[in-house]
Design an enzyme around this catalytic site. Structure first.
Site, mmCIF file in Angstrom:
data_model
loop_
_atom_site.group_PDB
_atom_site.id
_atom_site.type_symbol
_atom_site.label_atom_id
_atom_site.label_comp_id
_atom_site.label_asym_id
_atom_site.label_seq_id
_atom_site.Cartn_x
_atom_site.Cartn_y
_atom_site.Cartn_z
ATOM 1 N N TYR A 195 26.400 30.718 35.143
ATOM 2 C CA TYR A 195 27.000 32.749 35.637
ATOM 3 C C TYR A 195 25.706 33.381 35.627
ATOM 4 C CZ TYR A 195 28.558 37.152 33.030
ATOM 5 O OH TYR A 195 29.441 37.715 32.619
ATOM 6 N N LYS B 182 25.920 35.980 38.698
ATOM 7 C CA LYS B 182 25.818 37.194 39.303
ATOM 8 C C LYS B 182 25.220 37.903 39.608
ATOM 9 C CE LYS B 182 29.622 38.526 35.941
ATOM 10 N NZ LYS B 182 30.343 39.374 36.990
HETATM 11 P P1 NAD Z 1 37.957 39.025 29.988
HETATM 12 O O1 NAD Z 1 37.710 37.258 29.864
HETATM 13 O O2 NAD Z 1 38.490 39.894 29.510
HETATM 14 O O3 NAD Z 1 38.549 38.957 31.740
HETATM 15 C C1 NAD Z 1 38.016 38.458 32.857
HETATM 16 C C2 NAD Z 1 39.935 38.248 33.593
HETATM 17 O O4 NAD Z 1 39.950 37.533 34.982
HETATM 18 C C3 NAD Z 1 40.694 37.826 33.015
HETATM 19 O O5 NAD Z 1 41.746 38.395 32.607
HETATM 20 C C4 NAD Z 1 41.302 36.466 33.601
HETATM 21 O O6 NAD Z 1 42.165 36.446 33.596
HETATM 22 C C5 NAD Z 1 40.360 36.859 35.611
HETATM 23 N N1 NAD Z 1 40.752 35.961 36.310
HETATM 24 C C6 NAD Z 1 39.635 34.682 35.930
HETATM 25 N N2 NAD Z 1 39.509 33.872 36.999
HETATM 26 C C7 NAD Z 1 40.474 34.624 37.901
HETATM 27 C C8 NAD Z 1 40.868 34.604 39.528
HETATM 28 N N3 NAD Z 1 40.157 32.945 39.543
HETATM 29 N N4 NAD Z 1 41.342 35.404 39.668
HETATM 30 C C9 NAD Z 1 41.871 36.051 39.216
HETATM 31 N N5 NAD Z 1 41.761 36.932 38.048
HETATM 32 C C10 NAD Z 1 40.733 35.717 37.440
HETATM 33 O O7 NAD Z 1 36.585 39.375 31.308
HETATM 34 P P2 NAD Z 1 35.678 40.474 30.791
HETATM 35 O O8 NAD Z 1 34.782 40.507 29.656
HETATM 36 O O9 NAD Z 1 36.344 41.819 30.914
HETATM 37 O O10 NAD Z 1 34.713 41.063 32.200
HETATM 38 C C11 NAD Z 1 34.914 40.778 34.019
HETATM 39 C C12 NAD Z 1 34.243 40.944 34.309
HETATM 40 O O11 NAD Z 1 32.610 41.890 33.643
HETATM 41 C C13 NAD Z 1 33.592 39.356 34.800
HETATM 42 O O12 NAD Z 1 33.005 39.859 35.444
HETATM 43 C C14 NAD Z 1 32.205 39.412 34.104
HETATM 44 O O13 NAD Z 1 31.556 38.785 34.456
HETATM 45 C C15 NAD Z 1 31.928 40.915 33.415
HETATM 46 N N6 NAD Z 1 30.896 41.308 32.199
HETATM 47 C C16 NAD Z 1 31.237 41.878 31.589
HETATM 48 C C17 NAD Z 1 30.245 41.381 30.786
HETATM 49 C C18 NAD Z 1 31.017 42.253 29.187
HETATM 50 O O14 NAD Z 1 30.194 42.825 28.353
HETATM 51 N N7 NAD Z 1 32.461 42.237 28.734
HETATM 52 C C19 NAD Z 1 29.182 42.014 30.768
HETATM 53 C C20 NAD Z 1 28.964 42.093 32.123
HETATM 54 C C21 NAD Z 1 29.565 41.080 32.834
#
Ligand code: NAD
Length: 302
Positions: free
Chosen positions: A170, A174
């Site tokens: 991951y 990233k």
């Molecule tokens: P989440 O799991 O709630 O949402 C991610 C969404 O992406 C899901 O609804 C999933 O169905 C969709 N998805 C996955 N693979 C896919 C594909 N191939 N095509 C289309 N849709 C797809 O997670 P989140 O926390 O909302 O994460 C959103 C983004 O933010 C991610 O890239 C994550 O790595 C990043 N992020 C989140 C945090 C945090 O604190 N939540 C921190 C750093 C980075």
């Protein structure tokens, strides 16, 4: 009047978590939104069209404009179809928010090929493919002499910038997204396109168990810093016409905080003017390290 009136925005992974918050926020500021989500479990398995459809219904119920997309953003041709859907449905495309993501957390020494491939595929290809097809569209408009104010907004992570224990794949993915953003910004500026990335922190299914204390909900009347909706205003502004002079940046965003990540930069160096003997290198490296800024610790280390 919203700051994204008449803008057409794709948000990937918008069926839940941060992407859902971004889609709702863009729609509330007047944008027409393609709500993309493959509706998969956290590890990328079991696709479903329900999450994207639910967010479309929420946006419409609030008086906004949205359609759903169940395209797999990491598939080159599916990503092209998603871009075409925006153009066919709303008559153009202005903003691509690359947000879809999965996790397969494991200590590096235990990590498996399939986990590496799945994580790199969704994050790196899932960012590159939609933006690549959008860039083709924007270039064709630019060549035709039409005004372009394209925006690519990528989702990196603190893990990608600093590293994170048990998240080698991951973190690598990233980090790649942060570098991709720099190249997109440098190459696409001449056709009216900016590219920026965010490193967010918010309470979603990705974080609520792994960082239980930090993500805990707060009582009524207190600022809920970890609400994903706190991250979205920055993205909405980056997606607006007003942000044309901001490109190639990685923003750290969490609660009420907006920060700029300063990233890799040239540090102290010494030129011998000739090839080094291996036995000479140690003392020079230690002198340079004594002058250099200490790296921010890896998340979860120590
Ligand atoms: P989440 O799991 O709630 O949402 C991610 C969404 O992406 C899901 O609804 C999933 O169905 C969709 N998805 C996955 N693979 C896919 C594909 N191939 N095509 C289309 N849709 C797809 O997670 P989140 O926390 O909302 O994460 C959103 C983004 O933010 C991610 O890239 C994550 O790595 C990043 N992020 C989140 C945090 C945090 O604190 N939540 C921190 C750093 C980075």
């Amino acid at each position: 009047m919203g700051i994204c009136d008449d803008r057409v925005v794709i948000v990937t992974g918008a069926g839940r978590g941060l992407g859902r918050a971004h889609a709702l926020a863009f729609a509330a500021e007047g944008a027409s939104v393609i709500v993309n989500d493959l509706g998969v479990a956290q590890d990328g398995s079991d696709p479903s069209d329900t999450p994207a459809n639910q967010v479309v219904e929420e946006i419409k119920a609030a008086g906004g404009n949205a359609v759903s997309s169940n395209h797999d953003v990491a598939d080159w041709n599916s990503a092209a179809e998603m871009i075409q859907l925006a153009i066919d449905t709303f008559g153009g495309l202005d903003v691509v928010v690359n947000n879809a993501g999965i996790v397969r957390d494991r200590m590096f020494v235990n990590s498996e090929q399939a986990e590496w491939e799945a994580v790199l595929r969704v994050h790196v290809m899932g960012h590159a493919a939609p933006a690549r097809h959008a860039a083709s569209y924007w270039r064709s408009r630019s060549k035709a002499g039409e005004p372009v104010s394209g925006r690519i907004i990528n989702t990196s992570s603190g893990a990608g910038l600093m590293g994170s224990i048990a998240q080698a794949a991951y973190s690598a993915a990233k980090g790649a997204i942060a570098s991709l953003t720099l190249v997109q910004a440098a190459e696409l500026g001449r056709i009216g396109v900016t590219a920026n990335a965010i490193a967010p922190a918010a309470r979603t299914r990705m974080t609520e168990d792994a960082f239980k204390d930090m993500m805990a909900e707060v009582g009524e009347g207190t600022f809920d810093a970890m609400d994903p909706a706190n991250v979205s205003p920055l993205l909405v502004w980056l997606g607006s016409q007003d942000s044309a002079d901001v490109t190639g940046r990685v923003f750290e965003v969490e609660g009420g905080i907006i920060g700029i990540a300063e990233g890799f930069r040239h540090g102290p160096r010494f030129d011998k003017g000739a090839r080094w003997e291996p036995s000479e290198v140690g003392s020079v490296v230690r002198d340079l390290l004594a002058e250099a800024i200490e790296p921010t610790p890896v998340y979860g280390a120590g």
